[in-house]
Design an enzyme around this catalytic site. Sequence first.
Site, mmCIF file in Angstrom:
data_model
loop_
_atom_site.group_PDB
_atom_site.id
_atom_site.type_symbol
_atom_site.label_atom_id
_atom_site.label_comp_id
_atom_site.label_asym_id
_atom_site.label_seq_id
_atom_site.Cartn_x
_atom_site.Cartn_y
_atom_site.Cartn_z
ATOM 1 N N VAL A 113 0.855 -1.189 0.000
ATOM 2 C CA VAL A 113 0.000 0.000 0.000
ATOM 3 C C VAL A 113 0.890 1.238 0.000
ATOM 4 C CG1 VAL A 113 -1.815 1.281 1.207
ATOM 5 C CG2 VAL A 113 -1.754 -1.223 1.344
ATOM 6 N N GLY A 158 6.239 2.999 -17.275
ATOM 7 C CA GLY A 158 6.463 1.867 -16.374
ATOM 8 C C GLY A 158 5.492 1.794 -15.215
ATOM 9 N N GLU A 183 0.488 -1.722 -16.090
ATOM 10 C CA GLU A 183 0.855 -3.035 -16.608
ATOM 11 C C GLU A 183 0.234 -3.225 -17.987
ATOM 12 O OE1 GLU A 183 0.225 -6.101 -13.747
ATOM 13 O OE2 GLU A 183 0.861 -4.776 -12.134
ATOM 14 N N ASP A 228 -7.399 -2.161 -7.864
ATOM 15 C CA ASP A 228 -6.132 -2.066 -7.132
ATOM 16 C C ASP A 228 -6.331 -1.216 -5.862
ATOM 17 O OD1 ASP A 228 -2.970 -2.169 -7.210
ATOM 18 O OD2 ASP A 228 -3.526 -0.077 -6.865
ATOM 19 N N LYS A 244 -6.094 -2.282 -1.828
ATOM 20 C CA LYS A 244 -5.305 -1.548 -0.823
ATOM 21 C C LYS A 244 -6.197 -1.143 0.362
ATOM 22 C CE LYS A 244 -1.934 0.027 -4.194
ATOM 23 N NZ LYS A 244 -1.656 1.020 -5.247
HETATM 24 N N1 LIG Z 1 6.057 -1.770 -9.486
HETATM 25 C C1 LIG Z 1 5.627 -1.051 -8.464
HETATM 26 O O1 LIG Z 1 5.828 0.162 -8.374
HETATM 27 C C2 LIG Z 1 4.856 -1.739 -7.346
HETATM 28 C C3 LIG Z 1 4.458 -0.986 -6.232
HETATM 29 C C4 LIG Z 1 3.802 -1.637 -5.176
HETATM 30 C C5 LIG Z 1 3.526 -2.987 -5.268
HETATM 31 N N2 LIG Z 1 3.882 -3.680 -6.397
HETATM 32 C C6 LIG Z 1 3.575 -5.120 -6.452
HETATM 33 O O2 LIG Z 1 4.811 -5.829 -6.421
HETATM 34 C C7 LIG Z 1 4.723 -7.022 -7.186
HETATM 35 C C8 LIG Z 1 5.858 -7.029 -8.216
HETATM 36 O O3 LIG Z 1 5.711 -5.913 -9.074
HETATM 37 P P1 LIG Z 1 6.804 -5.575 -10.182
HETATM 38 O O4 LIG Z 1 6.399 -4.255 -10.742
HETATM 39 O O5 LIG Z 1 8.158 -5.754 -9.630
HETATM 40 O O6 LIG Z 1 6.500 -6.715 -11.269
HETATM 41 P P2 LIG Z 1 7.396 -7.081 -12.553
HETATM 42 O O7 LIG Z 1 8.374 -6.016 -12.849
HETATM 43 O O8 LIG Z 1 6.430 -7.501 -13.594
HETATM 44 O O9 LIG Z 1 8.219 -8.372 -12.049
HETATM 45 C C9 LIG Z 1 7.580 -9.591 -11.789
HETATM 46 C C10 LIG Z 1 8.642 -10.656 -11.591
HETATM 47 O O10 LIG Z 1 7.971 -11.887 -11.316
HETATM 48 C C11 LIG Z 1 8.506 -12.913 -12.173
HETATM 49 N N3 LIG Z 1 7.435 -13.885 -12.426
HETATM 50 C C12 LIG Z 1 6.222 -13.664 -12.953
HETATM 51 N N4 LIG Z 1 5.497 -14.801 -12.966
HETATM 52 C C13 LIG Z 1 6.300 -15.763 -12.440
HETATM 53 C C14 LIG Z 1 6.142 -17.151 -12.182
HETATM 54 N N5 LIG Z 1 5.001 -17.781 -12.476
HETATM 55 N N6 LIG Z 1 7.178 -17.845 -11.625
HETATM 56 C C15 LIG Z 1 8.342 -17.205 -11.336
HETATM 57 N N7 LIG Z 1 8.556 -15.889 -11.547
HETATM 58 C C16 LIG Z 1 7.543 -15.179 -12.092
HETATM 59 C C17 LIG Z 1 8.949 -12.192 -13.427
HETATM 60 O O11 LIG Z 1 9.894 -12.993 -14.097
HETATM 61 P P3 LIG Z 1 10.629 -12.465 -15.452
HETATM 62 O O12 LIG Z 1 11.644 -11.446 -14.969
HETATM 63 O O13 LIG Z 1 11.263 -13.687 -15.997
HETATM 64 O O14 LIG Z 1 9.534 -11.889 -16.288
HETATM 65 C C18 LIG Z 1 9.529 -10.900 -12.839
HETATM 66 O O15 LIG Z 1 10.858 -11.098 -12.433
HETATM 67 C C19 LIG Z 1 3.321 -7.034 -7.807
HETATM 68 O O16 LIG Z 1 2.482 -7.850 -7.033
HETATM 69 C C20 LIG Z 1 2.892 -5.569 -7.728
HETATM 70 O O17 LIG Z 1 1.492 -5.406 -7.614
HETATM 71 C C21 LIG Z 1 4.558 -3.094 -7.429
#
Ligand SMILES: NC(=O)c1ccc[n+]([C@@H]2O[C@H](COP(=O)([O-])OP(=O)(O)OC[C@H]3O[C@@H](n4cnc5c(N)ncnc54)[C@H](OP(=O)(O)O)[C@@H]3O)[C@@H](O)[C@H]2O)c1
Length: 334
Positions: A142, A197, A200, A211, A215
């Site tokens: 959050v 970025g 999604e 979303d 939260k």
């Molecule tokens: N981005 C933000 O600002 C933010 C803020 C708050 C919360 N979040 C939360 O944090 C989490 C991660 O976000 P993110 O932005 O870092 O996502 P991301 O950049 O899309 O990264 C996701 C990672 O998970 C891996 N992955 C996906 N499916 C998989 C599976 N089945 N088995 C193994 N690995 C798998 C991907 O592998 P590959 O590298 O091989 O694709 C990648 O390394 C999400 O739940 C999101 O809601 C994100």
Amino acid sequence: MENDMTQLAALDFELPSRNVRPLRTRLRAVLLGCGTVNSGVLDGLAEMSGAVEVSAVVTRRPRPGKDGRTAWLTDIRDAFDTGPDLVIDGLPDCPAAEKALELAVERGIHVVSANKAVIARRPDLEVRARRKGTRFVYSAAVGGGVPVLETVIRLTSAGERIARVRGVLNGTSNFVLGLLEQGTGFDEAIAAAQAAGFAEADPSADIDGLDAAAKLALIARKAFAFAPDAASIPAQSLLSLDPGQVCGARENGLRYRQLAELTRLEDGTIDARVSLTALPEDHPLARPENEENTVEIVCESGLKVVLHGKGAGRSPTAGAVLADIRDLVEAGEV
Ligand SMILES: NC(=O)c1ccc[n+]([C@@H]2O[C@H](COP(=O)([O-])OP(=O)(O)OC[C@H]3O[C@@H](n4cnc5c(N)ncnc54)[C@H](OP(=O)(O)O)[C@@H]3O)[C@@H](O)[C@H]2O)c1
């Protein structure tokens, strides 16, 4: 909505848990995912190598096999076989993430997660972890780098009763609204959010308010010890707005914001909703720009706390995950 909240009131989400299993000297951690968030966490952990050893990193696509003592894997079960004390979940909302968190809780492994969608959908995981005496924490889920849950927990621990929490909790919708008010079309605004970025490939959870609802469900646990079903929180989609309406409002000194609200009603029930609201431009909750979040927490004592900052992105979100890990390390007096 209020009935759903009342039915779930029996769940116990009070913090802090004082029954945390002691840690051994050096924590063995597994990173699930190494994308935007966990790549930042991995960098940060390099500075905590005396306290935390990363035994494995799991990604969907294969990466080079071994990096020092860290195995790079594609099978989550193989990572659990490395015997971690801690699982750091940076996976997207997917069945694999849900299964991994289930397995961690079942095996008594501490969890630090940013995965609000899965945590909101599975309140039982937190309850089960708590009963087992393991940590299940998710500050980054959050507000990204804005300490929303941390502040709510501090306030309630200090004896404050929360009356209302409301604010802009979704950076993507805020970014899109900012472009719509400048006259950009909806599809173009979404594409710009993706290019920056923030959004999604499928931005519907952000745009439809799901979303923000997830939260709110997490905030409700810490503010009211309730676990509402995020899917039943009414949420207004950005698609219900005419972009011209957003642009016109701006010309008249109003700014549309996706407002997420939790209010304790006089009868003790909690009202939760996500709506699109036109606020006067000098209103504190009209202030967040781009991916920023602003959250106002009001207590029954009259105390009001306003938090503002970057709600998403690598560095602030990884910072919140690392802070949870540091708390865990300190709790174990490593
Ligand atoms: N981005 C933000 O600002 C933010 C803020 C708050 C919360 N979040 C939360 O944090 C989490 C991660 O976000 P993110 O932005 O870092 O996502 P991301 O950049 O899309 O990264 C996701 C990672 O998970 C891996 N992955 C996906 N499916 C998989 C599976 N089945 N088995 C193994 N690995 C798998 C991907 O592998 P590959 O590298 O091989 O694709 C990648 O390394 C999400 O739940 C999101 O809601 C994100």
